[in-house]
Design an enzyme around this catalytic site. Structure first.
Site, PDB file in Angstrom:
ATOM      1  N   LYS A  52       0.844  -1.205   0.000  1.00 46.51           N
ATOM      2  CA  LYS A  52       0.000   0.000   0.000  1.00 46.51           C
ATOM      3  C   LYS A  52       0.875   1.249   0.000  1.00 46.51           C
ATOM      4  O   LYS A  52       0.618   2.214  -0.719  1.00 46.51           O
ATOM      5  CB  LYS A  52      -0.954  -0.020   1.206  1.00 46.51           C
ATOM      6  CG  LYS A  52      -2.072  -1.054   1.029  1.00 46.51           C
ATOM      7  CD  LYS A  52      -2.894  -1.293   2.284  1.00 46.51           C
ATOM      8  CE  LYS A  52      -3.833  -2.479   2.027  1.00 46.51           C
ATOM      9  NZ  LYS A  52      -4.665  -2.850   3.173  1.00 46.51           N
ATOM     10  N   GLN A  96      -5.076  -1.621   9.265  1.00 46.43           N
ATOM     11  CA  GLN A  96      -4.897  -2.948   8.668  1.00 46.43           C
ATOM     12  C   GLN A  96      -5.528  -4.020   9.572  1.00 46.43           C
ATOM     13  O   GLN A  96      -5.303  -4.046  10.774  1.00 46.43           O
ATOM     14  CB  GLN A  96      -3.394  -3.222   8.455  1.00 46.43           C
ATOM     15  CG  GLN A  96      -3.082  -4.503   7.703  1.00 46.43           C
ATOM     16  CD  GLN A  96      -3.592  -4.509   6.261  1.00 46.43           C
ATOM     17  OE1 GLN A  96      -3.727  -3.468   5.627  1.00 46.43           O
ATOM     18  NE2 GLN A  96      -3.887  -5.679   5.740  1.00 46.43           N
ATOM     19  N   ASP A 119     -11.304   2.458   3.259  1.00 45.54           N
ATOM     20  CA  ASP A 119     -11.545   1.010   3.128  1.00 45.54           C
ATOM     21  C   ASP A 119     -13.028   0.723   2.836  1.00 45.54           C
ATOM     22  O   ASP A 119     -13.370  -0.379   2.399  1.00 45.54           O
ATOM     23  CB  ASP A 119     -11.175   0.294   4.435  1.00 45.54           C
ATOM     24  CG  ASP A 119      -9.859  -0.458   4.348  1.00 45.54           C
ATOM     25  OD1 ASP A 119      -9.509  -0.913   3.244  1.00 45.54           O
ATOM     26  OD2 ASP A 119      -9.195  -0.597   5.393  1.00 45.54           O
TER      27      ASP A 119
HETATM   28  N1  GUN Z   1      -6.742  -7.047   5.644  1.00 45.81           N
HETATM   29  C1  GUN Z   1      -6.920  -7.810   4.539  1.00 45.81           C
HETATM   30  N2  GUN Z   1      -7.490  -7.075   3.557  1.00 45.81           N
HETATM   31  C2  GUN Z   1      -7.676  -5.831   4.060  1.00 45.81           C
HETATM   32  C3  GUN Z   1      -8.208  -4.632   3.510  1.00 45.81           C
HETATM   33  O1  GUN Z   1      -8.654  -4.537   2.357  1.00 45.81           O
HETATM   34  N3  GUN Z   1      -8.198  -3.553   4.354  1.00 45.81           N
HETATM   35  C4  GUN Z   1      -7.737  -3.620   5.625  1.00 45.81           C
HETATM   36  N4  GUN Z   1      -7.804  -2.524   6.370  1.00 45.81           N
HETATM   37  N5  GUN Z   1      -7.239  -4.724   6.152  1.00 45.81           N
HETATM   38  C5  GUN Z   1      -7.208  -5.823   5.366  1.00 45.81           C
END
Ligand code: GUN
Length: 279
Positions: A52, A96, A119
């Site tokens: 990211k 996350q 998200d």
């Molecule tokens: N953990 C696995 N996929 C995601 C996601 O798309 N966003 C977040 N915040 N955590 C994750």
């Protein structure tokens, strides 16, 4: 050979479009900033968070990384999110998942301002999606819609079957397909006649989380198959929820794993960040 839906190429296109948009925004004095919070050091989460950050750097988005120790309390995490909510420089906040067991993830998600919920997990974002209002959409299902549209696959009027009903993929996926005028069926682990139902699909989205579960007897001739699964087999090779080799000569189009849905999630996160800065 079916049409291979190339998520690597399409996600790169989206990131390049966003890069240009961010460049123009900078000329107008608008910058884009994402705060990424990781609690603990789960190795898979660290890889996602790193990817990211890399995508942010590519697109021209500033990323602020908060790497907090495993013992961080719920109160401390809430305090950090509240501080970032109030910081006008920060456009998007991402926590996350998964979080350590002593932290209530639902409460944390609700703490993020819906204006910064890149998200798309906040109940307000989900509610807006359900009633057709503008709002942030969960990145993976939003990415699937982009894959279909940019591959010239029409959704309107099609029989769409989603396998899986998670809050992050299955549920928002079904609402998005409905918004595109698909006829949508959502199936799950308690569905009685999964094979027959899946076989009705013109567009089949597999998000059930079981490696290579979807074989050719779940798939109609000429169907479009979208594989949201991501697993590592015993030889450490990546595979999806769909048995690609088994279905490939039966379908009209399919996403590979890797290189299908996976890269789209981050591209759509970048899209949501730019949107957060321009709303
Ligand atoms: N953990 C696995 N996929 C995601 C996601 O798309 N966003 C977040 N915040 N955590 C994750």
């Amino acid at each position: 050979m079916p049409q291979l839906i190339d998520g690597k190429k399409i996600s790169a296109e989206i990131k390049d479009e966003l890069k240009e948009k961010v460049r123009k925004l900078k000329e107008d004095g608008v910058s884009v900033c994402l705060a990424v919070i990781q609690v603990g050091n789960d190795p898979a989460s660290s890889i996602y968070v790193n990817n990211k950050k890399k995508a942010c750097a590519y697109v021209g988005i500033e990323s602020l990384a908060y790497e907090l120790p495993e013992e961080t309390t719920q109160k401390e995490l809430v305090a950090l999110i509240e501080k970032l909510n109030a910081d006008s420089k920060v456009n998007g906040i991402l926590v996350q998942l998964p979080l350590p067991g002593h932290i209530n993830a639902d409460a944390i998600i609700r703490t993020i301002s819906p204006d910064k919920d890149v998200d798309g997990f906040h109940p307000e974002s989900v509610g807006r999606l359900c009633i057709g209002e503008e709002g942030f959409v969960s990145c993976t299902p939003a990415g699937v819609i982009q894959l279909l549209k940019r591959s010239g696959i029409e959704i309107e009027g099609k029989e769409c079957v989603v396998i899986g009903r998670s809050n992050i993929v299955g549920k928002p996926m079904s609402i998005l397909l409905l918004r595109e005028n698909g006829t949508v069926t959502v199936t799950h682990s308690r569905t009685r006649n999964l094979r027959e139902t899946a076989k009705r699909a013109d567009i089949l989205v597999a998000a059930l989380g079981k490696p290579k579960f979807i074989t050719r007897d779940y798939v109609k001739d000429g169907a479009v198959v979208i594989d949201v699964g991501m697993h590592r087999n015993t030889e450490n090779k990546l595979c999806g929820d769909v048995d690609f080799e088994d279905v490939k000569d039966k379908v009209s189009a399919i996403t590979p794993v890797p290189g299908g849905v996976g890269p789209m999630t981050i591209a759509m996160l970048m899209y949501n960040c730019v949107r957060a800065a321009t709303k």
